[in-house]
Motif scaffolding. Structure first.
Motif, PDB file in Angstrom:
ATOM      1  N   GLY A   1       9.900   1.866   4.778  1.00 41.05           N
ATOM      2  CA  GLY A   1      10.126   1.944   3.336  1.00 41.05           C
ATOM      3  C   GLY A   1      11.439   1.453   2.777  1.00 41.05           C
ATOM      4  O   GLY A   1      12.097   2.131   1.984  1.00 41.05           O
TER       5      GLY A   1
ATOM      6  N   ASP B   1      10.622   7.946   3.702  1.00 42.81           N
ATOM      7  CA  ASP B   1      11.144   7.331   4.930  1.00 42.81           C
ATOM      8  C   ASP B   1      12.655   7.549   4.919  1.00 42.81           C
ATOM      9  O   ASP B   1      13.381   6.885   4.178  1.00 42.81           O
ATOM     10  CB  ASP B   1      10.863   5.819   4.959  1.00 42.81           C
TER      11      ASP B   1
ATOM     12  N   GLU C   1      -1.979  -5.110   5.525  1.00 42.53           N
ATOM     13  CA  GLU C   1      -1.785  -3.694   5.210  1.00 42.53           C
ATOM     14  C   GLU C   1      -2.687  -2.828   6.089  1.00 42.53           C
ATOM     15  O   GLU C   1      -3.905  -2.971   6.084  1.00 42.53           O
ATOM     16  CB  GLU C   1      -2.067  -3.441   3.718  1.00 42.53           C
ATOM     17  N   LYS C   2      -2.082  -1.960   6.847  1.00 45.31           N
ATOM     18  CA  LYS C   2      -2.751  -0.939   7.663  1.00 45.31           C
ATOM     19  C   LYS C   2      -3.958  -1.456   8.469  1.00 45.31           C
ATOM     20  O   LYS C   2      -5.069  -0.958   8.326  1.00 45.31           O
ATOM     21  CB  LYS C   2      -3.166   0.234   6.772  1.00 45.31           C
TER      22      LYS C   2
ATOM     23  N   LEU D   1       1.141   1.203  -4.052  1.00 48.92           N
ATOM     24  CA  LEU D   1       2.591   0.943  -4.049  1.00 48.92           C
ATOM     25  C   LEU D   1       2.938  -0.305  -4.862  1.00 48.92           C
ATOM     26  O   LEU D   1       3.944  -0.326  -5.583  1.00 48.92           O
ATOM     27  CB  LEU D   1       3.076   0.803  -2.597  1.00 48.92           C
TER      28      LEU D   1
HETATM   29  C1  G1P Z   1       3.544   2.046   2.345  1.00 46.27           C
HETATM   30  C2  G1P Z   1       3.217   0.553   2.478  1.00 46.27           C
HETATM   31  C3  G1P Z   1       3.154   0.144   3.953  1.00 46.27           C
HETATM   32  C4  G1P Z   1       4.433   0.542   4.650  1.00 46.27           C
HETATM   33  C5  G1P Z   1       4.730   2.039   4.435  1.00 46.27           C
HETATM   34  C6  G1P Z   1       6.096   2.403   4.983  1.00 46.27           C
HETATM   35  O1  G1P Z   1       2.446   2.780   2.824  1.00 46.27           O
HETATM   36  O2  G1P Z   1       2.000   0.282   1.813  1.00 46.27           O
HETATM   37  O3  G1P Z   1       2.944  -1.248   4.051  1.00 46.27           O
HETATM   38  O4  G1P Z   1       4.305   0.257   6.025  1.00 46.27           O
HETATM   39  O5  G1P Z   1       4.722   2.381   3.047  1.00 46.27           O
HETATM   40  O6  G1P Z   1       6.333   3.776   4.891  1.00 46.27           O
HETATM   41  P1  G1P Z   1       2.277   4.367   2.538  1.00 46.27           P
HETATM   42  O7  G1P Z   1       3.010   5.055   3.634  1.00 46.27           O
HETATM   43  O8  G1P Z   1       2.845   4.620   1.171  1.00 46.27           O
HETATM   44  O9  G1P Z   1       0.798   4.597   2.601  1.00 46.27           O
END
Ligand code: G1P
Length: 277
Positions: free
Chosen positions: A205, A131, A190-191, A108
């Protein structure tokens, strides 16, 4: 002020295969309107007129959606079916759309950096169209965030509380609450697995980013999953200055997966479509 909204839309949508094999996931309809259009409407309602869309291979349908379809429009001219296109037409008349391609999928953060030439040197909003955020009783989520930006002039992430066993799906923040629902971020991961998560406050998002984020992303090494993460670049911004996290008013549906997609469809059918909205 904030004029532009960036839509990272190059992702594969693997959670929705085979539907997303040749169709962009942002074109999945919630009742009769594609996800990207909900996002563009939210941005337009927040006063943003320039839509900057980061696409990739196989995403042509996104550009076609915000363009004239001569043959179709000729066919339905003078019939009541014309009205179905009013919403899209209005967006085309009031907003500009520009596109760039993300050639490699490196996360991202990388997708946002790919949009730099469309944004330039000004603060901007980011919408992840899968989202879906709705607030039928008041301002949309981006409108709420822009009001906050006017006061604080720094990057802002939208957050919501999630169950602790879901932290590994999101960027998770921790911070000091400076007002009801507004946090000054001092940690961002992150995650993370639940045992490593600094809280249960998950980034969703919607972002407002100041332009210095681009240089910070350039200096960000690949992180979780080997990808360049916006969360890591934002953490640097929080350390150098200020990043806020905002618990928004409204409902968010994760339309990147079946459960959230069906919930969004049912909600929109009952609350919008059946009411003629
Ligand atoms: C991305 C971001 C994450 C956020 C999320 C929200 O992750 O990296 O930090 O919480 O969007 O939807 P993805 O869902 O693209 O893996």
């Amino acid at each position: 002020m904030i004029r532009k909204c960036l839509f990272p839309a190059a992702g594969y949508g693997t959670r929705f295969l085979p539907a997303t094999k040749s169709m962009p996931k942002e074109m999945l309809p919630i009742v009769n309107k594609p996800l990207i259009q909900y996002g563009v409407e939210e941005a337009r309602d927040a006063g943003l007129q320039h839509m900057a869309i980061v696409t990739g291979r196989g995403k042509r349908a996104l550009e076609d959606h915000f363009d004239i379809s001569y043959e179709l429009e000729h066919q339905i001219r003078g019939t009541d079916k014309e009205n179905f296109l009013n919403g899209t037409r209005e967006l085309m008349d009031t907003c500009t759309f520009s596109y760039t391609r993300q050639v490699e999928m490196k996360g991202l953060g990388h997708a946002i950096l790919s949009g730099r030439s469309l944004i330039g040197d000004e603060p901007f909003a980011v919408v992840l169209a899968d989202d879906l955020c709705l607030n039928l009783d008041g301002d949309g989520v981006l409108t709420q965030m822009i009001k906050l930006y006017k006061q604080f002039r720094c990057s802002i992430v939208a957050i919501q509380e999630v169950p602790m066993d879901q932290t590994s799906k999101y960027g998770i923040i921790a911070g000091e609450q400076i007002r009801e629902g507004i946090y000054r971020v001092n940690s961002m991961v992150e995650k993370p697995q639940p045992e490593d998560a600094p809280s249960n406050l998950a980034i969703i998002g919607r972002y407002i980013l100041t332009a210095d984020i681009f240089d910070l992303i350039e200096d960000t090494e690949p992180g979780k999953g080997g990808e360049i993460q916006i969360t890591d670049a934002l953490m640097k911004q929080a350390q150098n200055g200020c990043v806020l996290a905002y618990k928004f008013q409204g409902t968010r549906f994760d339309c990147g997966g079946a459960e959230g997609y069906i919930a969004a469809t049912n909600f929109c059918y009952e609350s919008l479509y059946k009411q003629g909205l």
